[in-house]
Write a protein that holds these residues in place. Structure first.
Motif, PDB file in Angstrom:
ATOM      1  N   CYS A  41      -0.123  -3.923  -3.901  1.00 45.68           N
ATOM      2  CA  CYS A  41      -1.063  -2.779  -3.875  1.00 45.68           C
ATOM      3  C   CYS A  41      -0.290  -1.462  -3.840  1.00 45.68           C
ATOM      4  N   CYS A  42       0.624  -1.298  -4.782  1.00 43.92           N
ATOM      5  CA  CYS A  42       1.454  -0.088  -4.849  1.00 43.92           C
ATOM      6  C   CYS A  42       1.266   0.602  -6.197  1.00 43.92           C
ATOM      7  N   GLU A  43       1.581   1.899  -6.240  1.00 41.09           N
ATOM      8  CA  GLU A  43       1.587   2.645  -7.488  1.00 41.09           C
ATOM      9  C   GLU A  43       2.896   3.421  -7.594  1.00 41.09           C
TER      10      GLU A  43
ATOM     11  N   ASN B 105       0.829  -1.220   0.000  1.00 42.03           N
ATOM     12  CA  ASN B 105       0.000   0.000   0.000  1.00 42.03           C
ATOM     13  C   ASN B 105       0.858   1.262   0.000  1.00 42.03           C
ATOM     14  N   CYS B 106       1.855   1.305  -0.882  1.00 45.67           N
ATOM     15  CA  CYS B 106       2.737   2.479  -0.982  1.00 45.67           C
ATOM     16  C   CYS B 106       2.522   3.186  -2.316  1.00 45.67           C
ATOM     17  N   TYR B 107       2.763   4.497  -2.296  1.00 43.82           N
ATOM     18  CA  TYR B 107       2.573   5.328  -3.483  1.00 43.82           C
ATOM     19  C   TYR B 107       3.839   6.138  -3.728  1.00 43.82           C
ATOM     20  N   PHE B 108       4.389   6.041  -4.940  1.00 42.01           N
ATOM     21  CA  PHE B 108       5.584   6.781  -5.332  1.00 42.01           C
ATOM     22  C   PHE B 108       5.227   7.703  -6.496  1.00 42.01           C
ATOM     23  N   LYS B 109       5.607   8.967  -6.395  1.00 44.35           N
ATOM     24  CA  LYS B 109       5.409   9.880  -7.523  1.00 44.35           C
ATOM     25  C   LYS B 109       6.619  10.788  -7.683  1.00 44.35           C
TER      26      LYS B 109
END
Length: 219
Positions: free
Chosen positions: A94-96, A74-78
């Motif tokens: 469950c990551c983006e 459940n991690c998000y990288f931008k």
């Protein structure tokens, strides 16, 4: 199968050092949970078996890092710089990863499960022997990436540059590759059996097989 999006806690914590938290988790076997990291540089980090969950990484840079058997959940990288780091035997669930740079990353023998990688530089990424499930690559440059001997299931590539990508030993059956660039894709035999391609891609594959296509002979 529908991909699940990251579940980020509304009470996410800010103002903490990612490097300090990761090192502490590696020493004390803690879970790094629910942090927001912005414009941070993490360098010369070497951690093993740590779980990083419910975290957001914005504009972060990872330099010369080794994440061995690390779980990202459940991690998000931008807009992150992740290039040339090592994530061997690590998992992303469950990551983006969006609008980031992953050039030359080693993700071999890992797991991608319910992951979105979008508008990201994935050139030379090593996905060898990785299990890739319910994962979507959208608008990524995957030139010369290696996805050999991987296990793909319920995953897709959309508008990606897959030129010179090595898919040797990876079954692409059931995948719709139309709309992707597959010039000089590397395969050894039946990897593309059961995949859907468009006429232009078919010409590329025929050329790679060394087959000459000419008009019919005059009678």
């Amino acid at each position: 199968m529908k991909r699940q999006k990251p579940q980020i806690n509304m009470g996410i914590k800010k103002g903490f050092s990612a490097l300090d938290l990761f090192v502490d988790a590696d020493i004390h076997h803690n879970v790094v949970y629910g942090y927001y990291f912005d414009d941070e540089t993490v360098e010369h980090l070497n951690i093993n078996g740590v779980e990083i969950s419910g975290c957001v990484f914005m504009n972060c840079r990872f330099l010369d890092c080794f994440f061995e058997g690390v779980s990202f959940v459940n991690c998000y990288f931008k807009n992150c710089e992740i290039s040339y780091n090592h994530f061997r035997q690590s998992s992303f669930t469950c990551c983006e990863i969006v609008e980031s740079k992953m050039t030359g990353v080693n993700l071999s023998q890992g797991v991608l499960n319910n992951v979105l990688i979008k508008s990201t530089d994935c050139r030379l990424v090593n996905f060898s022997l990785t299990r890739i499930t319910v994962t979507k690559f959208v608008g990524c440059d995957m030139t010369s990436a290696a996805i050999d001997k991987a296990r793909l299931k319920d995953s897709e590539f959309v508008q990606c540059d897959m030129s010179k990508m090595n898919i040797s030993g990876t079954a692409m059956a059931g995948m719709d590759l139309r709309g992707n660039r597959i010039k000089n894709i590397v395969f050894t035999g039946g990897e593309l059996e059961g995949a859907t391609i468009d006429p232009a891609q078919a010409i590329c594959i025929v050329r790679l097989l060394g087959i000459r296509v000419e008009g019919s002979q005059a009678t």
